[in-house]
Design a protein around this motif. Structure first.
Motif, mmCIF file in Angstrom:
data_model
loop_
_atom_site.group_PDB
_atom_site.id
_atom_site.type_symbol
_atom_site.label_atom_id
_atom_site.label_comp_id
_atom_site.label_asym_id
_atom_site.label_seq_id
_atom_site.Cartn_x
_atom_site.Cartn_y
_atom_site.Cartn_z
ATOM 1 N N ARG A 207 -9.519 -1.980 6.260
ATOM 2 C CA ARG A 207 -9.035 -2.355 4.935
ATOM 3 C C ARG A 207 -9.814 -3.552 4.368
ATOM 4 O O ARG A 207 -10.079 -3.610 3.165
ATOM 5 C CB ARG A 207 -7.540 -2.684 5.002
ATOM 6 N N GLU A 211 -11.655 -3.555 0.797
ATOM 7 C CA GLU A 211 -11.308 -4.518 -0.255
ATOM 8 C C GLU A 211 -12.548 -5.254 -0.744
ATOM 9 O O GLU A 211 -12.656 -5.584 -1.930
ATOM 10 C CB GLU A 211 -10.266 -5.504 0.268
ATOM 11 N N LYS A 275 -9.506 3.924 -4.076
ATOM 12 C CA LYS A 275 -8.887 4.966 -3.247
ATOM 13 C C LYS A 275 -9.189 4.744 -1.773
ATOM 14 O O LYS A 275 -8.338 4.990 -0.907
ATOM 15 C CB LYS A 275 -9.380 6.348 -3.684
ATOM 16 N N ASP A 278 -6.871 2.349 -0.329
ATOM 17 C CA ASP A 278 -5.561 2.954 -0.053
ATOM 18 C C ASP A 278 -5.561 3.860 1.172
ATOM 19 O O ASP A 278 -4.492 4.267 1.628
ATOM 20 C CB ASP A 278 -5.098 3.757 -1.273
ATOM 21 N N THR A 279 -6.744 4.200 1.707
ATOM 22 C CA THR A 279 -6.801 5.039 2.912
ATOM 23 C C THR A 279 -6.994 4.218 4.178
ATOM 24 O O THR A 279 -7.119 4.801 5.266
ATOM 25 C CB THR A 279 -7.968 6.042 2.811
ATOM 26 N N ASP A 283 -0.759 -0.187 6.325
ATOM 27 C CA ASP A 283 0.125 0.101 5.199
ATOM 28 C C ASP A 283 -0.560 0.971 4.145
ATOM 29 O O ASP A 283 -0.264 0.868 2.959
ATOM 30 C CB ASP A 283 0.614 -1.197 4.558
ATOM 31 N N ARG A 284 -1.457 1.840 4.622
ATOM 32 C CA ARG A 284 -2.165 2.694 3.662
ATOM 33 C C ARG A 284 -1.209 3.677 3.005
ATOM 34 O O ARG A 284 -0.217 4.106 3.587
ATOM 35 C CB ARG A 284 -3.292 3.442 4.368
ATOM 36 N N ARG A 285 -1.574 4.045 1.756
ATOM 37 C CA ARG A 285 -0.749 4.966 0.970
ATOM 38 C C ARG A 285 -1.344 6.359 0.897
ATOM 39 O O ARG A 285 -0.713 7.287 0.399
ATOM 40 C CB ARG A 285 -0.556 4.407 -0.436
ATOM 41 N N LEU A 286 -2.587 6.499 1.376
ATOM 42 C CA LEU A 286 -3.236 7.804 1.472
ATOM 43 C C LEU A 286 -3.714 8.014 2.893
ATOM 44 O O LEU A 286 -4.008 7.052 3.616
ATOM 45 C CB LEU A 286 -4.427 7.879 0.502
#
Length: 384
Positions: A207, A211, A275, A278-279, A283-286
């Motif tokens: 992550r 970022e 995106k 987010d992967t 705490d990823r959302r994808l």
């Protein structure tokens, strides 16, 4: 360290800074040249009005000249007109208030509020302060007879003409270099970002890495803002500039259509990096893309980086990338994207959703990169 050694060291540092500023093109040299021109204009105005004419209000000439060596010739002309209006108004206000009251303090109390209010008028901009400072000069020195008024206006006018003339005739400023720098940095910084992403994807990104990609994509957006500002400055710097025909021409730069194209590309890169953020992480959302997808993603990112590098080299008509190599890189990127599309059906719905979002953004990015490159520009290219 003794005081004389410190003084010698500081003088050496100042001399080195000046030498570096004058050594080659760059913002430091531009600032240094404008500062020297402003000082030269003030000295010339003083020599003419104070030494040769021995005028009673000689200070007004260098005072006007030094501030009218502006960042563009157009701004010098505009500031000169504003300055003359404000000095005239300030002089008349001060003279009228002094004649009415016969007392310096009372005259200031009457004239200063009005002068400050006039100076706040938006169209006067930074020159607005001249109304109130003129009132102070006139009343503090008691020079408000009709003869003094005419001398003050005449000497201000002479100083203004000298300042504007020096700025217009001696290395008139042109801000094309800032446009050229931003134009080169957009594809170059994009290529560097894409290569960093490709390397991190190959090693397995986290992550924090994603970022950092997103932050670098945001800097591309800010760079586009810098480019738009630089184009505005460049257009202004050609207005009333006698150096327009005197400067040595250089190859035309892309028009503002290039800016719009790279705005879309930067937006795509922000979406892609967002995106990927987010992967990654706990705490990823994808869903995280599997290794086979990352291999093809690395190949695609590398190919897109080569396209951006070719675009940057095309601006200078130099570099190892040729038009055919650029087309090959574009085709390699399309092939890698096609393979990613085929893999959508090999995964569960969560993974397919993550990959599908990336594929959609990557496809839009490739369409933008494959579009014809704008090359026309207004005839304003001049060497710096």
């Amino acid at each position: 360290m003794s005081w004389w050694r410190r003084a010698a060291w500081e003088m050496s540092a100042v001399r080195g800074s000046v030498q570096r500023a004058l050594a080659g093109p760059g913002p430091e040299r531009d600032v240094t040249v404008q500062a020297l021109k402003a000082a030269g204009a003030a000295l010339l105005a003083w020599a003419l009005v104070g030494w040769w004419w021995d005028a009673p209000m000689a200070l007004m000439a260098p005072w006007s000249a030094v501030v009218l060596v502006q960042s563009t010739v157009y701004r010098s002309l505009r500031a000169g007109l504003q300055q003359m209006i404000l000095i005239g108004l300030g002089t008349l206000l001060a003279a009228g208030a002094a004649s009415l009251t016969g007392n310096t303090t009372a005259a200031m109390a009457i004239a200063l509020p009005v002068a400050v209010l006039i100076g706040t008028y938006a169209r006067f901009g930074e020159q607005g302060v001249y109304a109130s400072t003129t009132v102070l000069f006139v009343l503090a020195y008691g020079s408000y007879s009709s003869s003094d008024i005419w001398h003050r206006l005449l000497e201000s006018l002479v100083g203004a003409l000298i300042g504007i003339g020096v700025n217009a005739l001696i290395l008139p400023p042109v801000h094309l270099r800032d446009v050229r720098d931003c134009l080169h940095r957009l594809p170059r910084d994009s290529a560097e970002l894409l290569r960093t992403m490709a390397d991190d994807v190959e090693r397995g990104y986290d992550r924090h890495s994603a970022e950092r990609w997103y932050e670098r994509a945001q800097r591309l957006i800010r760079l586009l803002d810098d480019l738009r500002n630089a184009r505005t400055w460049t257009r202004e710097s050609y207005r009333f500039n006698p150096g327009y025909r005197m400067r040595r021409s250089v190859p035309a730069l892309p028009s503002s259509e290039w800016d719009a194209l790279w705005q879309r590309i930067a937006d795509r890169l922000m979406s892609i990096t967002g995106k990927l953020v987010d992967t990654a992480g706990e705490d990823r959302r994808l869903a995280a893309p599997p290794d086979p997808v990352l291999v093809r993603l690395r190949e695609l990112l590398t190919a897109v980086a080569e396209v951006c590098e070719a675009d940057e080299e095309a601006l200078t008509e130099s570099g190892p990338h040729t038009a055919s190599e650029r087309e090959t890189a574009v085709q390699s990127a399309w092939d890698a994207l096609a393979d990613l599309k085929r893999r959508l059906h090999d995964h569960d719905t969560e993974t397919a959703t993550a990959i599908g979002g990336l594929v959609a953004d990557l496809q839009l990015l490739l369409y933008d990169l494959a579009a014809p490159r704008p090359t026309e520009a207004a005839p304003t290219g001049y060497a710096q």
